[in-house]
Design an enzyme around this catalytic site. Structure first.
Site, PDB file in Angstrom:
ATOM      1  N   PRO A  16       0.797  -1.226   0.000  1.00 61.54           N
ATOM      2  CA  PRO A  16       0.000   0.000   0.000  1.00 61.54           C
ATOM      3  C   PRO A  16       0.833   1.282   0.000  1.00 61.54           C
ATOM      4  O   PRO A  16       1.862   1.362   0.665  1.00 61.54           O
ATOM      5  CB  PRO A  16      -0.812  -0.108   1.294  1.00 61.54           C
ATOM      6  CG  PRO A  16      -0.085  -1.083   2.151  1.00 61.54           C
ATOM      7  CD  PRO A  16       0.545  -2.053   1.195  1.00 61.54           C
ATOM      8  N   ASN A  17       0.344   2.229  -0.756  1.00 66.00           N
ATOM      9  CA  ASN A  17       0.878   3.597  -0.866  1.00 66.00           C
ATOM     10  C   ASN A  17       2.172   3.692  -1.670  1.00 66.00           C
ATOM     11  O   ASN A  17       2.649   4.795  -1.937  1.00 66.00           O
ATOM     12  CB  ASN A  17       1.074   4.228   0.531  1.00 66.00           C
ATOM     13  CG  ASN A  17      -0.239   4.334   1.281  1.00 66.00           C
ATOM     14  OD1 ASN A  17      -1.197   4.909   0.764  1.00 66.00           O
ATOM     15  ND2 ASN A  17      -0.314   3.762   2.462  1.00 66.00           N
ATOM     16  N   ARG A  24       5.010  10.938  -2.461  1.00 63.60           N
ATOM     17  CA  ARG A  24       4.727  10.728  -1.045  1.00 63.60           C
ATOM     18  C   ARG A  24       5.993  10.910  -0.201  1.00 63.60           C
ATOM     19  O   ARG A  24       6.973  10.205  -0.417  1.00 63.60           O
ATOM     20  CB  ARG A  24       4.200   9.305  -0.898  1.00 63.60           C
ATOM     21  CG  ARG A  24       4.086   8.784   0.482  1.00 63.60           C
ATOM     22  CD  ARG A  24       3.965   7.262   0.436  1.00 63.60           C
ATOM     23  NE  ARG A  24       3.760   6.724   1.742  1.00 63.60           N
ATOM     24  CZ  ARG A  24       4.100   5.506   2.131  1.00 63.60           C
ATOM     25  NH1 ARG A  24       4.638   4.677   1.249  1.00 63.60           N
ATOM     26  NH2 ARG A  24       3.887   5.094   3.341  1.00 63.60           N
ATOM     27  N   TYR A  29      11.140   8.784   1.304  1.00 65.64           N
ATOM     28  CA  TYR A  29      11.147   7.709   0.300  1.00 65.64           C
ATOM     29  C   TYR A  29      11.855   8.070  -1.010  1.00 65.64           C
ATOM     30  O   TYR A  29      11.992   7.215  -1.881  1.00 65.64           O
ATOM     31  CB  TYR A  29       9.707   7.275   0.016  1.00 65.64           C
ATOM     32  CG  TYR A  29       9.008   6.728   1.246  1.00 65.64           C
ATOM     33  CD1 TYR A  29       9.476   5.570   1.864  1.00 65.64           C
ATOM     34  CD2 TYR A  29       7.914   7.378   1.809  1.00 65.64           C
ATOM     35  CE1 TYR A  29       8.865   5.072   3.001  1.00 65.64           C
ATOM     36  CE2 TYR A  29       7.281   6.888   2.952  1.00 65.64           C
ATOM     37  CZ  TYR A  29       7.767   5.735   3.541  1.00 65.64           C
ATOM     38  OH  TYR A  29       7.160   5.246   4.675  1.00 65.64           O
ATOM     39  N   ASN A  80       8.073  -5.715  -0.796  1.00 67.25           N
ATOM     40  CA  ASN A  80       7.965  -4.549   0.078  1.00 67.25           C
ATOM     41  C   ASN A  80       6.501  -4.474   0.490  1.00 67.25           C
ATOM     42  O   ASN A  80       5.651  -4.034  -0.285  1.00 67.25           O
ATOM     43  CB  ASN A  80       8.392  -3.262  -0.645  1.00 67.25           C
ATOM     44  CG  ASN A  80       8.347  -2.063   0.293  1.00 67.25           C
ATOM     45  OD1 ASN A  80       7.826  -2.144   1.414  1.00 67.25           O
ATOM     46  ND2 ASN A  80       8.874  -0.940  -0.159  1.00 67.25           N
ATOM     47  N   ALA A  83       3.012  -0.775   4.728  1.00 71.71           N
ATOM     48  CA  ALA A  83       2.519  -0.831   6.109  1.00 71.71           C
ATOM     49  C   ALA A  83       2.051  -2.232   6.507  1.00 71.71           C
ATOM     50  O   ALA A  83       2.063  -2.574   7.697  1.00 71.71           O
ATOM     51  CB  ALA A  83       1.391   0.185   6.291  1.00 71.71           C
ATOM     52  N   GLU A 104      12.976  -9.471   1.611  1.00 71.35           N
ATOM     53  CA  GLU A 104      12.161  -8.334   2.065  1.00 71.35           C
ATOM     54  C   GLU A 104      12.937  -7.050   1.790  1.00 71.35           C
ATOM     55  O   GLU A 104      14.149  -6.988   2.015  1.00 71.35           O
ATOM     56  CB  GLU A 104      11.882  -8.475   3.562  1.00 71.35           C
ATOM     57  CG  GLU A 104      11.095  -7.300   4.140  1.00 71.35           C
ATOM     58  CD  GLU A 104      10.887  -7.438   5.657  1.00 71.35           C
ATOM     59  OE1 GLU A 104      11.294  -8.465   6.249  1.00 71.35           O
ATOM     60  OE2 GLU A 104      10.311  -6.494   6.237  1.00 71.35           O
ATOM     61  N   HIS A 106      12.855  -2.560   1.922  1.00 70.25           N
ATOM     62  CA  HIS A 106      12.243  -1.274   2.291  1.00 70.25           C
ATOM     63  C   HIS A 106      13.127  -0.143   1.800  1.00 70.25           C
ATOM     64  O   HIS A 106      14.357  -0.223   1.894  1.00 70.25           O
ATOM     65  CB  HIS A 106      12.061  -1.153   3.805  1.00 70.25           C
ATOM     66  CG  HIS A 106      11.153  -2.202   4.359  1.00 70.25           C
ATOM     67  ND1 HIS A 106       9.781  -2.142   4.226  1.00 70.25           N
ATOM     68  CD2 HIS A 106      11.414  -3.359   4.994  1.00 70.25           C
ATOM     69  CE1 HIS A 106       9.247  -3.219   4.773  1.00 70.25           C
ATOM     70  NE2 HIS A 106      10.218  -3.980   5.243  1.00 70.25           N
ATOM     71  N   ARG A 113      12.999   4.604  12.516  1.00 72.79           N
ATOM     72  CA  ARG A 113      11.763   5.395  12.494  1.00 72.79           C
ATOM     73  C   ARG A 113      10.897   5.066  13.707  1.00 72.79           C
ATOM     74  O   ARG A 113      11.399   4.598  14.718  1.00 72.79           O
ATOM     75  CB  ARG A 113      11.047   5.147  11.151  1.00 72.79           C
ATOM     76  CG  ARG A 113      11.922   5.525   9.954  1.00 72.79           C
ATOM     77  CD  ARG A 113      11.216   5.276   8.635  1.00 72.79           C
ATOM     78  NE  ARG A 113      10.013   6.097   8.516  1.00 72.79           N
ATOM     79  CZ  ARG A 113       9.063   5.896   7.600  1.00 72.79           C
ATOM     80  NH1 ARG A 113       9.205   4.907   6.730  1.00 72.79           N
ATOM     81  NH2 ARG A 113       7.996   6.666   7.562  1.00 72.79           N
TER      82      ARG A 113
HETATM   83  C1  DQA Z   1       8.180   1.067   3.742  1.00 73.58           C
HETATM   84  C2  DQA Z   1       8.290   1.221   5.258  1.00 73.58           C
HETATM   85  C3  DQA Z   1       6.938   1.002   5.908  1.00 73.58           C
HETATM   86  O1  DQA Z   1       7.043   1.200   7.327  1.00 73.58           O
HETATM   87  C4  DQA Z   1       5.933   1.982   5.369  1.00 73.58           C
HETATM   88  O2  DQA Z   1       4.642   1.727   5.913  1.00 73.58           O
HETATM   89  C5  DQA Z   1       5.874   2.019   3.891  1.00 73.58           C
HETATM   90  C6  DQA Z   1       7.123   1.969   3.154  1.00 73.58           C
HETATM   91  C7  DQA Z   1       9.520   1.377   3.032  1.00 73.58           C
HETATM   92  O3  DQA Z   1       9.692   0.927   1.902  1.00 73.58           O
HETATM   93  O4  DQA Z   1      10.357   2.108   3.579  1.00 73.58           O
HETATM   94  O5  DQA Z   1       4.817   2.149   3.290  1.00 73.58           O
HETATM   95  O6  DQA Z   1       7.848  -0.292   3.458  1.00 73.58           O
END
Ligand code: DQA
Length: 154
Positions: A16-17, A24, A29, A80, A83, A104, A106, A113
């Site tokens: 998501p997002n 964003r 990011y 990835n 959240a 995994e 990120h 964080r």
């Molecule tokens: C994220 C880190 C997560 O905590 C966050 O909710 C994201 C992006 C990252 O790629 O840094 O949406 O996965």
């Protein structure tokens, strides 16, 4: 685990997002879009003789469906979870059922964080984790996954 065929693509799943990358919170990011990351990943994968299926969804069930699809259709996964990383038992269970290498990834470093980002439900079912290198995290994950597929040590 049996050696995975290089003819099968690697799956790169983003949660998501992450469709909003570039817009964003760029201070966290970066300014690279998900489409640009997709191109970087495809280029790096090609250098390893791998092809890529890249998908993004804001919906947990889509991610679960794609992980299930990957069981028979891919050589390994880069995930990835956004959240859902921190919340999703469903994604954990789906990845747990996959007999393939999982990396995994990120963009940010969740450990630097908020505390709620310090726990991942994906890490226990991943072979390894790459965090904190922005868009480059995905490229590093391709290298890691390619070497896992090559050696089939998982
Ligand atoms: C994220 C880190 C997560 O905590 C966050 O909710 C994201 C992006 C990252 O790629 O840094 O949406 O996965």
């Amino acid at each position: 685990m049996a050696k995975k065929s290089k003819t099968l693509p690697i799956y790169v799943l983003s949660g998501p997002n992450l469709n909003l990358l570039g817009l964003r919170e760029p201070e966290i990011y970066g300014r690279t879009t998900l489409a640009e990351i997709g191109e970087m990943v495809a280029k790096r994968a090609k250098s390893h003789g791998l092809s890529v299926v890249s998908r993004q969804s804001n919906h947990e069930g889509d991610l679960v469906d794609w992980v299930q699809e990957a069981r028979t259709s891919s050589a390994g996964l880069i995930v990835n979870g956004g959240a859902y990383t921190h919340t999703s038992v469903a994604l954990h269970d789906a990845l747990r059922a996959v007999d393939l290498p999982v990396v995994e990834v990120h963009l940010s470093n969740p450990f630097a964080r908020e505390e709620f980002r310090h726990h991942s439900r994906i890490s226990p079912v991943a072979k390894g984790v790459i965090v904190g290198f922005g868009a480059q995290s995905y490229v590093l994950a391709v290298d890691a996954l390619a070497s896992l597929i090559e050696s089939s040590t998982v």
